[in-house]
Write a protein that holds these residues in place. Structure first.
Motif, short mmCIF file in Angstrom:
data_model
loop_
_atom_site.label_atom_id
_atom_site.label_comp_id
_atom_site.label_asym_id
_atom_site.label_seq_id
_atom_site.Cartn_x
_atom_site.Cartn_y
_atom_site.Cartn_z
N THR A 289 1.69 2.39 -17.15
CA THR A 289 2.15 3.37 -18.15
C THR A 289 1.22 3.32 -19.35
OG1 THR A 289 3.52 1.79 -19.37
CG2 THR A 289 4.55 2.91 -17.49
N ARG A 290 1.34 4.30 -20.23
CA ARG A 290 0.45 4.27 -21.38
C ARG A 290 0.82 3.16 -22.37
NH1 ARG A 290 2.62 9.28 -21.97
NH2 ARG A 290 0.66 10.13 -21.18
N GLU A 291 2.01 2.57 -22.17
CA GLU A 291 2.36 1.40 -22.98
C GLU A 291 1.79 0.11 -22.38
OE1 GLU A 291 4.94 3.60 -22.01
OE2 GLU A 291 4.56 4.67 -23.90
N GLY A 292 1.17 0.24 -21.23
CA GLY A 292 0.54 -0.93 -20.63
C GLY A 292 1.40 -1.68 -19.63
N LYS A 293 2.47 -1.06 -19.17
CA LYS A 293 3.32 -1.72 -18.17
C LYS A 293 2.76 -1.42 -16.78
CE LYS A 293 7.37 -3.96 -18.51
NZ LYS A 293 6.82 -5.18 -17.94
N LEU A 294 2.52 -2.47 -16.01
CA LEU A 294 1.99 -2.29 -14.66
C LEU A 294 3.04 -1.65 -13.76
CD1 LEU A 294 0.24 -5.76 -14.20
CD2 LEU A 294 -0.90 -3.56 -14.51
N LEU A 295 2.62 -0.62 -13.03
CA LEU A 295 3.54 0.05 -12.10
C LEU A 295 3.17 -0.19 -10.64
CD1 LEU A 295 4.05 3.52 -13.83
CD2 LEU A 295 5.64 1.60 -13.77
N ALA A 296 1.86 -0.23 -10.39
CA ALA A 296 1.44 -0.33 -8.98
C ALA A 296 0.10 -1.03 -8.88
CB ALA A 296 1.36 1.05 -8.35
N VAL A 297 -0.02 -1.84 -7.83
CA VAL A 297 -1.30 -2.46 -7.50
C VAL A 297 -1.54 -2.26 -6.02
CG1 VAL A 297 -2.43 -4.70 -7.08
CG2 VAL A 297 -1.48 -4.20 -9.32
N GLU A 298 -2.73 -1.73 -5.71
CA GLU A 298 -3.14 -1.60 -4.31
C GLU A 298 -4.49 -2.26 -4.17
OE1 GLU A 298 -2.98 2.38 -2.81
OE2 GLU A 298 -4.17 1.89 -1.04
N ALA A 299 -4.62 -3.15 -3.19
CA ALA A 299 -5.91 -3.81 -3.02
C ALA A 299 -6.23 -4.00 -1.55
CB ALA A 299 -5.93 -5.16 -3.73
N GLU A 300 -7.50 -3.81 -1.26
CA GLU A 300 -8.01 -4.14 0.07
C GLU A 300 -8.97 -5.29 -0.12
OE1 GLU A 300 -10.05 -1.33 3.28
OE2 GLU A 300 -11.48 -2.14 1.82
N ILE A 301 -8.70 -6.38 0.59
CA ILE A 301 -9.52 -7.57 0.45
C ILE A 301 -10.14 -7.85 1.80
CG2 ILE A 301 -9.55 -10.01 -0.19
CD1 ILE A 301 -6.75 -9.54 -1.46
N ILE A 302 -11.47 -7.95 1.85
CA ILE A 302 -12.13 -8.28 3.11
C ILE A 302 -12.86 -9.60 2.91
CG2 ILE A 302 -13.72 -7.49 4.89
CD1 ILE A 302 -13.33 -4.65 3.71
N GLY A 303 -12.54 -10.57 3.76
CA GLY A 303 -13.15 -11.90 3.63
C GLY A 303 -14.03 -12.21 4.83
N ASP A 304 -15.23 -12.72 4.55
CA ASP A 304 -16.18 -13.07 5.60
C ASP A 304 -15.93 -14.52 6.00
OD1 ASP A 304 -18.39 -13.76 7.13
OD2 ASP A 304 -19.85 -12.83 5.79
N THR A 305 -15.29 -14.71 7.14
CA THR A 305 -14.98 -16.07 7.55
C THR A 305 -16.09 -16.69 8.38
OG1 THR A 305 -13.09 -17.47 8.10
CG2 THR A 305 -13.68 -15.80 9.72
N GLY A 306 -17.19 -15.92 8.60
CA GLY A 306 -18.33 -16.48 9.31
C GLY A 306 -18.03 -16.68 10.79
N ALA A 307 -18.70 -17.65 11.38
CA ALA A 307 -18.71 -17.80 12.83
C ALA A 307 -17.40 -18.31 13.41
CB ALA A 307 -19.84 -18.73 13.24
#
Lengths: 753, 156
Positions: A289-307
């Motif tokens: 919101t414009r008062e700074g209240k968080l309403l939503a978080v969307e994240a895509e996290i890709i991790g390289d775990t190697g072999a």
């Protein structure tokens, strides 16, 4: 309290300052052989042929082993089944640079090194998978049998579409974090020895002796009781000594030769063949919101775990759970992918996925604050978790949630620092203050990780503590001594702690997830209580009172509301005269609820630690060179069992965080490590640390912790890099979304503005 | 082909037949059983192998053992005099400057070389002195505090 909360000197300090502490490479046995490993120089190849004949013929060579010589299971993996995908010795295929193919034991290091050169391997090179995004597509080779995307953790709370629709402001960002190297000072080392009754003993540095025992037993096809793992003084680990390194190789060679076998890695081998911090690519969207209240978080996290998997899916799960940051967010959608490539193996490194996601969630909060014209600490305070909050996994937080307190303390200091900056002269050097906050769930994510302990109160009032907890430098031995001493009414000097020797100590979880004070500490406390209660029971009977009226005071057992008292030593003697021993056993496992695979709903930890760091930097606008002038840490620890120890962890954590922010990046090009030495992979020196370092703690008792303690090891290192990156932005307006913020990157960002 | 080398270690004279290609670190750890000096990188990058040779802090992993011929070497085992710890060792314990302990011997020797030359260093001088000794555990603060504390007690 008499012992807990006091600045007791570390019980292992004397042996370390006199050079008497035995690290694995310090061990020597008669008739000892020296081992060396042949490793693949290629990151992805079929093994067509391995010819060991020339190596075997070399004078002084006692054994040359390949996969076919393994009597038992051929694969290992930190998370156990179904993730045992890493061969002890590669058989048909190598999947990363450094994959071991053959091992040699010889009369000297030099002969072993010569023998390795004589092993001939015929490879059929395969196209390496090194681009993390491409690795997820069908257009590249498969690293293993199944798809390269091997894990997908989902967190779903509320509805993000509605959340974003309601938001007045939306901030998006893409963040990339690099490969990082643990760079503990002690390279991996170990010795294995068979006795003549078919028992094997392995002395080695490790975070998890019980897992090493299990893997050696499986590989050699021995029952667990025939394998003894003795943890040697370990010169740092930081998550990089949780996996098998030398252990199965020396066990195999000792098994085959009947002689003690020592294996010591050189530094490049340590960097090249052991695990790394997972690089992440993070796409993050925040709505508020414009008062700074968080309403939503969307994240895509890709991790390289190697072999190989190692801790891969666990790291991505932890990152997903903590992805919102320590803030209330009603609508959350996180997708965290664990992906195989032919890059170095990703595993635990101090923070276990949270340092990477914290860079993103804190940069997002800073961007949001700027967009709304709000103070960065104010906006964090506005959204901070508190008692009564629900996390993104639906967990109801009921106690010991002090993120607000850490922010409030940081705010006071930040104002002083910012005031000083306003007063300072302008030049081509610009100063700025940044803030970073984090939360960290203590213990393994939603699955059992218990520790056991035995305590014995001896005839003279001194005590023995046996615990499987591996001391890796963080100070757990001393903490366990203090906990037992407090419970038993004695001094820490009167408590001998024997840890991490599977021939003597009971099962304990690996040292990790900042959980040993909490979990091993609780086990020791419970065991000490039983020993104490046995003593108290007899004393109570003799005094004609109930046990609960008794307490220790100054070497005696006293009775509440009475003059009756008896010296502890006499009370113990009384027990002995009746044939009663003052022994106790204990075990503790956090009572968690694992995550639902579709929604991520669950209670993955029984307690969380919170922290806020401040950083003040000075950036030279002509060169991009950055100096950190001040660092301050505010950590919510529950209870500091040993304040000197906690400070040491906090100060050390700041140095790792500074390294992550400004200089640490393991360069990996087409799956090959280009910076395998400490001259190329730079970690902070004494010159890089500011003179102005202050660390402070907030102690609000965690009811389920021993004397109220939680954990601090990883929380110590997580908020620092976000704070430094935020300070750089405050100083010169350059946002570095791909740390480390080297001078080149800062200069380029300044010039791009 | 072995070569004879003679030097003094922690006050004791030693005469050894050594591999001429060996480093001082190799010989200290393997032939003299002085395992207190550590091998962190064998390339001069980490400082864990620091010892004192004729009063100067040197990297023993980069020092050919033949260079030690005729010299006086001090290792961590030579800091304490009989049962009495060196003020640096006391200070490291007191200040909480020891965590994993692997960098500790090198740090102690670098610090001793400094205090023997400069009994009242500034904080900055201490930092520069240990700038070649890497530590991953402590963040250096308590190590610097310990060296400053030791400098006060050696002054007395």
């Amino acid at each position: 309290m008499n012992v807990v909360g006091k600045r007791i000197k570390r019980i292992d300090a004397l042996e370390k300052v006199t050079g008497k502490a035995l690290f694995a490479d310090d061990l020597k046995f008669d008739n000892m052989l020296y081992a060396k490993v042949l490793r693949s120089p290629l990151p992805h190849a079929k093994i067509k042929k391995v010819d060991i004949s020339l190596a075997k013929e070399l004078r002084g060579v006692r054994a040359v082993l390949t996969a076919r010589d393994i009597p038992g299971e051929k694969n290992i993996g930190y998370l156990g089944d179904p993730f045992r995908d890493q061969p002890v010795l590669a058989d048909d295929k190598v999947r990363c640079e450094g994959d071991p193919i053959a091992i040699v034991a010889a009369d000297s290091k030099e002969i072993a090194e010569e023998a390795i050169k004589l092993v001939q391997v015929e490879y059929e090179e395969l196209q390496p998978v090194f681009d993390l995004i491409k690795a997820m597509s069908k257009d590249v080779p498969r690293v293993h049998e199944g798809a390269n995307v091997v894990g997908h953790r989902k967190i779903r709370r509320g509805g993000v579409e509605a959340g974003f629709a309601e938001a007045d402001v939306i901030i998006e960002g893409t963040y990339k974090t690099p490969f990082q190297e643990h760079a503990y000072l002690e390279p991996e080392a170990g010795v294995a020895r068979m006795d003549n009754t078919g028992n094997i003993t392995v002395w080695a540095c490790t975070q998890f002796p019980c897992m090493v025992r299990e893997d050696i037993a499986r590989v050699l096809r021995l029952s667990l009781n025939k394998v003894r793992v003795i943890h040697t003084t370990t010169g740092g680990a930081f998550g990089g000594k949780a996996d098998i390194s030398v252990h199965c190789h020396i066990a195999l060679l000792a098994f085959k030769t009947g002689k003690p076998v020592k294996l010591v890695y050189n530094r490049s081998e340590s960097v090249t063949s052991t695990t790394k911090r997972h690089p992440f690519i993070i796409k993050y969207k925040t709505g508020a919101t414009r008062e700074g209240k968080l309403l939503a978080v969307e994240a895509e996290i890709i991790g390289d775990t190697g072999a190989y998997m190692s801790c891969g899916v666990a790291v991505l799960s932890r990152a997903a759970i903590h992805a919102t940051g320590p803030y209330n967010v009603p609508n959350v959608k996180i997708d965290a992918y664990t992906v195989y490539t032919n890059n170095p193996i990703g595993s635990g490194m101090r923070g276990f996925g949270i340092p990477q996601i914290a860079i993103a969630h804190e940069a997002q909060m800073d961007k949001l604050a700027e967009e709304l014209g709000m103070d960065p600490i104010e906006i964090r305070l506005k959204n901070a978790l508190e008692v009564g909050s629900r996390t993104a996994t639906g967990q109801f937080l009921t106690h010991s949630i002090c993120i607000k307190e850490t922010l409030e303390q940081a705010q006071k200091v930040a104002r002083e620092w910012q005031y000083d900056i306003l007063k300072s002269e302008k030049s081509n050097k610009r100063r700025g203050v940044g803030v970073g906050s984090m939360w960290y769930g203590i213990g393994s994510t939603g699955y059992p990780n218990p520790a056991g302990a035995f305590v014995e109160l001896l005839d003279d009032g001194s005590a023995m503590v046996l615990s499987g907890c591996a001391e890796i430098g963080q100070g757990s031995d001393t903490v366990l001594a203090q906990i037992a001493a407090e419970e038993l009414g004695t001094d820490a000097e009167k408590v001998t702690v024997i840890t991490a020797d599977t021939g003597v100590t009971p099962w304990a979880r690996g040292t990790g997830a900042s959980g040993q004070t909490y979990i091993a500490g609780n086990a020791v406390r419970l065991a000490a209580i039983i020993a104490k209660e046995t003593l108290f029971q007899q004393t109570a009977t003799d005094f004609g009172v109930t046990k609960d009226k008794l307490y220790f005071d100054d070497g005696a057992i006293c009775v509440m509301g009475s003059e009756q008292k008896i010296l502890i030593i006499k009370a113990i003697k009384r027990c002995r005269s009746l044939g009663i021993l003052t022994l106790g056993h204990g075990s503790f496992n956090p009572d968690t609820i694992p995550l639902d695979p579709q929604t991520g709903e669950g209670s993955p930890y029984t307690t969380y630690s919170f922290a806020t760091d401040l950083a003040e930097v000075e950036v030279d606008t002509k060169t991009g060179e950055t100096k950190v002038l001040k660092l301050a840490a505010f950590n919510d620890v529950g209870k500091a069992i040993n304040l000197t120890g906690v400070e040491g962890q906090l100060e050390g954590g700041l140095s790792l965080g500074l390294g992550c922010a400004l200089m640490e990046e393991l360069i990996v090009d087409k799956s090959i490590i280009k910076t395998p030495t400490l001259a190329q992979y730079l970690i902070p020196t004494a010159m890089d640390m500011p003179e102005d370092i202050s660390v402070g703690i907030i102690e609000e008792v965690e009811p389920s912790g021993p004397f109220g303690a939680k954990g601090v090891g990883e929380p110590a290192s997580i908020p620092t890099a976000p704070a430094i990156l935020g300070a750089i932005y405050a100083a010169v307006g350059a946002r570095i979304n791909e740390p480390p913020a080297t001078s080149e990157r800062i200069l380029a960002a300044i010039q791009r503005k | 082909m072995e070569v004879r080398v003679d030097f003094r270690v922690n006050g004791q004279d030693v005469g050894l037949d050594v591999n001429p290609m060996a480093t001082l670190l190799d010989v200290l750890r393997e032939q003299l059983d002085l395992t207190g000096t550590k091998r962190g990188c064998d390339a001069g990058d980490c400082g864990a192998c620091t010892v004192i040779m004729n009063g100067k802090a040197i990297l023993s992993c980069l020092t050919p053992v033949l260079q030690a011929d005729g010299k006086k070497i001090i290792t961590v085992e030579g800091l304490a005099q009989e049962d009495k710890l060196h003020p640096l060792q006391e200070a490291f314990i007191e200040c909480g400057a020891v965590q994993c302990g692997f960098c500790t011997p090198g740090m102690l020797l670098s610090a001793k070389a400094l205090l023997d030359q400069n009994p009242s260093p500034t904080q900055e001088e201490v930092k520069v002195t240990i700038s070649g000794n890497l530590c991953r555990c402590t963040g250096y603060k308590k190590i610097i505090d310990a060296i400053m504390l030791a400098s006060k007690s050696t002054k007395k």
